[in-house]
Scaffold this motif. Structure first.
Motif, PDB file in Angstrom:
ATOM      1  N   UNK A 110     -14.171 -10.399  -7.025  1.00  0.00           N
ATOM      2  CA  UNK A 110     -12.877 -10.547  -6.370  1.00  0.00           C
ATOM      3  C   UNK A 110     -12.482  -9.189  -5.813  1.00  0.00           C
ATOM      4  N   UNK A 111     -12.546  -9.067  -4.495  1.00  0.00           N
ATOM      5  CA  UNK A 111     -12.114  -7.847  -3.823  1.00  0.00           C
ATOM      6  C   UNK A 111     -10.635  -7.986  -3.502  1.00  0.00           C
ATOM      7  N   UNK A 112      -9.849  -6.963  -3.830  1.00  0.00           N
ATOM      8  CA  UNK A 112      -8.424  -6.989  -3.517  1.00  0.00           C
ATOM      9  C   UNK A 112      -8.154  -6.160  -2.263  1.00  0.00           C
ATOM     10  N   UNK A 113      -7.126  -6.530  -1.508  1.00  0.00           N
ATOM     11  CA  UNK A 113      -6.839  -5.825  -0.250  1.00  0.00           C
ATOM     12  C   UNK A 113      -6.526  -4.350  -0.475  1.00  0.00           C
ATOM     13  N   UNK A 114      -7.090  -3.550   0.399  1.00  0.00           N
ATOM     14  CA  UNK A 114      -6.817  -2.118   0.408  1.00  0.00           C
ATOM     15  C   UNK A 114      -7.035  -1.628   1.828  1.00  0.00           C
ATOM     16  N   UNK A 115      -6.039  -0.945   2.374  1.00  0.00           N
ATOM     17  CA  UNK A 115      -6.160  -0.464   3.753  1.00  0.00           C
ATOM     18  C   UNK A 115      -7.355   0.475   3.870  1.00  0.00           C
ATOM     19  N   UNK A 116      -8.196   0.237   4.843  1.00  0.00           N
ATOM     20  CA  UNK A 116      -9.381   1.064   5.070  1.00  0.00           C
ATOM     21  C   UNK A 116      -9.270   1.750   6.419  1.00  0.00           C
ATOM     22  N   UNK A 117      -9.461   3.056   6.447  1.00  0.00           N
ATOM     23  CA  UNK A 117      -9.445   3.794   7.702  1.00  0.00           C
ATOM     24  C   UNK A 117      -8.067   4.237   8.142  1.00  0.00           C
ATOM     25  N   UNK A 118      -7.023   3.911   7.379  1.00  0.00           N
ATOM     26  CA  UNK A 118      -5.662   4.313   7.696  1.00  0.00           C
ATOM     27  C   UNK A 118      -4.829   4.266   6.426  1.00  0.00           C
ATOM     28  N   UNK A 119      -3.701   4.930   6.429  1.00  0.00           N
ATOM     29  CA  UNK A 119      -2.813   4.964   5.268  1.00  0.00           C
ATOM     30  C   UNK A 119      -1.704   3.944   5.452  1.00  0.00           C
ATOM     31  N   UNK A 120      -1.639   2.970   4.583  1.00  0.00           N
ATOM     32  CA  UNK A 120      -0.640   1.920   4.683  1.00  0.00           C
ATOM     33  C   UNK A 120       0.710   2.437   4.187  1.00  0.00           C
ATOM     34  N   UNK A 121       1.754   2.377   5.022  1.00  0.00           N
ATOM     35  CA  UNK A 121       3.074   2.857   4.599  1.00  0.00           C
ATOM     36  C   UNK A 121       3.602   2.073   3.405  1.00  0.00           C
ATOM     37  N   UNK A 155       2.877  -5.006   8.484  1.00  0.00           N
ATOM     38  CA  UNK A 155       2.086  -4.113   7.625  1.00  0.00           C
ATOM     39  C   UNK A 155       0.960  -4.818   6.879  1.00  0.00           C
ATOM     40  N   UNK A 156       0.318  -5.799   7.508  1.00  0.00           N
ATOM     41  CA  UNK A 156      -0.826  -6.474   6.884  1.00  0.00           C
ATOM     42  C   UNK A 156      -2.037  -5.549   6.949  1.00  0.00           C
ATOM     43  N   UNK A 157      -2.706  -5.290   5.835  1.00  0.00           N
ATOM     44  CA  UNK A 157      -3.751  -4.260   5.809  1.00  0.00           C
ATOM     45  C   UNK A 157      -5.010  -4.594   6.596  1.00  0.00           C
ATOM     46  N   UNK A 158      -5.223  -5.876   6.954  1.00  0.00           N
ATOM     47  CA  UNK A 158      -6.450  -6.241   7.662  1.00  0.00           C
ATOM     48  C   UNK A 158      -6.255  -6.364   9.168  1.00  0.00           C
ATOM     49  N   UNK A 159      -5.048  -6.094   9.683  1.00  0.00           N
ATOM     50  CA  UNK A 159      -4.737  -6.306  11.102  1.00  0.00           C
ATOM     51  C   UNK A 159      -4.535  -4.976  11.809  1.00  0.00           C
ATOM     52  N   UNK A 160      -5.248  -4.761  12.904  1.00  0.00           N
ATOM     53  CA  UNK A 160      -5.179  -3.486  13.626  1.00  0.00           C
ATOM     54  C   UNK A 160      -3.804  -3.242  14.228  1.00  0.00           C
ATOM     55  N   UNK A 185      -2.873 -12.961  -4.606  1.00  0.00           N
ATOM     56  CA  UNK A 185      -3.602 -12.319  -3.518  1.00  0.00           C
ATOM     57  C   UNK A 185      -2.735 -12.149  -2.285  1.00  0.00           C
ATOM     58  N   UNK A 186      -1.944 -13.176  -1.959  1.00  0.00           N
ATOM     59  CA  UNK A 186      -1.177 -13.097  -0.711  1.00  0.00           C
ATOM     60  C   UNK A 186      -0.106 -12.013  -0.759  1.00  0.00           C
ATOM     61  N   UNK A 187       0.414 -11.689  -1.947  1.00  0.00           N
ATOM     62  CA  UNK A 187       1.358 -10.575  -2.056  1.00  0.00           C
ATOM     63  C   UNK A 187       0.756  -9.287  -1.510  1.00  0.00           C
ATOM     64  N   UNK A 188      -0.559  -9.109  -1.714  1.00  0.00           N
ATOM     65  CA  UNK A 188      -1.236  -7.891  -1.268  1.00  0.00           C
ATOM     66  C   UNK A 188      -1.753  -8.020   0.154  1.00  0.00           C
ATOM     67  N   UNK A 189      -2.187  -9.212   0.530  1.00  0.00           N
ATOM     68  CA  UNK A 189      -2.805  -9.426   1.837  1.00  0.00           C
ATOM     69  C   UNK A 189      -1.773  -9.572   2.941  1.00  0.00           C
ATOM     70  N   UNK A 190      -0.668 -10.249   2.656  1.00  0.00           N
ATOM     71  CA  UNK A 190       0.416 -10.490   3.607  1.00  0.00           C
ATOM     72  C   UNK A 190       1.705  -9.987   2.951  1.00  0.00           C
TER      73      UNK A 190
END
Length: 422
Positions: A29-40, A173-178, A297-302
């Motif tokens: 189970x991979x949990x969301x984490x912003x990759x390549x940028x710092x999530x505010x 601020x969704x971590x998977x959306x550019x 999961x959705x709390x972290x993803x959305x």
């Protein structure tokens, strides 16, 4: 069948049998984490959400911001008869032009003045990207204040779809959306939204979408379908969104005369705004970007799920169907080892069936990569099994096309960065 009976039956329904080792093998189970940028993040340690735009100047008032009656009043302020507003509207909404030299039914000595009063520059094309043999075109636009937005034009058999932006940037601020990586710059005006359609129609007429098709009954040569799935959260710009939708569906000379059923408004789950949309007398297609059926999961993803939970969002979507009779779409980006586990397919089916049958269609979407992210789409066997699980539970489901991925024009990829100008 009562709702209570429906929920009871759904809970008793057996889980569909497994079909492939790849899909059913125990996976992490991979949990969301912003990759390549710092999530505010806010003081509470949660991702920050921007529902209100910063204090910024909006563009000058454009013809598409006004009702026909308001255009008539403005025309009279110029010392011209009200009927000129109808003539001007026909030029814009039927001929897709703002060029005064083409408006030969207007007084020659006043054409330039009229055009200047009603058509302030809104979109300046910075760059155009093409793929699919020219049948998919992504536009990078510069707005009057320098903000950058994108829209994507796609030709399919029998229809032409335009994916429009409603905000410069996004505050969800969704971590998977550019789009959300730079936050919200500002809301777009109604006319800035509509102008994307009008300019797209100009491009199509000029053969800029893989050439004109010529003659066939289903060979559309104008935009037939709109999806509010470009930059921004449409329901966070509600007033201007609805103004734009009215300009799209109102018959000429009031608007473009499009079918409301061919306009899709999507949201990550702003429940109060969904309920407001439900009361509008405009039967657009409604899409809920869910991406996870469980709150953990959705709390972290959305991040907006921290305000309105999964069941609240699904309830609001179901109420939209009950009020309008329009089948709802559920968007679900399939992300490897994050939200593509089979128990989530089963849980999603259970929650949707608990509210009834025939009200919803699920669109799983292979995740489209964004710069700097290590996240990727699910394995093909997993995607097939996920879809099959939903279908076996009686949920109409179809894997979404990922048109435009090669030009960063697919869902979740629109970022409108300065680097796109190179």
């Amino acid at each position: 069948m009562t709702e209570k009976t429906s929920r009871h039956d759904a809970a008793r329904r057996p889980r569909p049998a497994a079909r492939s080792a790849a899909a059913t093998a125990e996976r992490p189970q991979v949990m969301p984490k912003a990759e390549g940028w710092t999530q505010p993040m806010g003081p509470d340690g949660r991702p920050t959400l921007q529902f209100k735009q910063p204090r910024v100047t909006q563009p000058p008032t454009h013809l598409a911001d006004l009702t026909l009656a308001e255009r008539q009043e403005r025309m009279k302020e110029l010392g011209l008869p009200a009927f000129r507003a109808k003539q001007l509207s026909v030029h814009y909404f039927e001929h897709y032009t703002t060029d005064p030299e083409q408006m030969t039914d207007l007084p020659k000595d006043r054409r330039a003045e009229i055009a200047e009063a009603f058509f302030p520059p809104l979109l300046t094309e910075v760059r155009r990207f093409e793929t699919d043999k020219g049948d998919t075109v992504k536009f990078l636009w510069r707005l009057f204040d320098g903000a950058l937005v994108e829209s994507v034009l796609m030709r399919y058999p029998g229809r032409i779809t335009l994916c429009v932006s409603s905000q410069a940037g996004c505050g969800m601020n969704c971590p998977f959306c550019a789009t959300g990586q730079n936050g919200l710059t500002r809301n777009m005006s109604a006319a800035e939204i509509v102008e994307q359609v009008v300019v797209a129609n100009q491009v199509i007429a000029a053969g800029g979408l893989g050439g004109t098709r010529g003659g066939g009954a289903h060979d559309a040569e104008r935009v037939t379908n709109i999806v509010f799935m470009g930059m921004g959260e449409p329901l966070a710009n509600y007033k201007r969104l609805m103004q734009a939708v009215h300009r799209m569906v109102d018959p000429s000379p009031e608007g473009l005369g499009m079918s409301a059923r061919n306009i899709t408004v999507s949201t990550v789950g702003l429940v109060p705004a969904i309920r407001k949309l439900t009361q509008e007398a405009v039967p657009v297609t409604f899409a809920l970007s869910l991406h996870a059926p469980d709150d953990e999961l959705r709390d972290e993803l959305i991040p907006v799920n921290s305000r309105w939970k999964v069941d609240e969002a699904i309830d609001a979507a179901y109420d939209y169907f009950r009020q309008t009779g329009r089948r709802v779409s559920i968007e679900y980006a399939l992300i490897k080892d994050m939200n593509d586990h089979m128990w989530r397919a089963d849980l999603l089916a259970k929650k949707l069936n608990a509210r009834g049958r025939g009200w919803v269609h699920v669109n799983p979407i292979p995740l489209n990569p964004t710069p700097g992210s290590i996240w990727t789409s699910s394995e093909p066997a997993v995607m097939r099994e996920f879809v099959q699980r939903l279908q076996d539970a009686g949920i109409p489901t179809s894997l979404r096309d990922t048109r435009g991925k090669e030009i960063d024009g697919a869902c979740g990829q629109l970022a409108a960065g300065e680097g796109d100008e190179a």
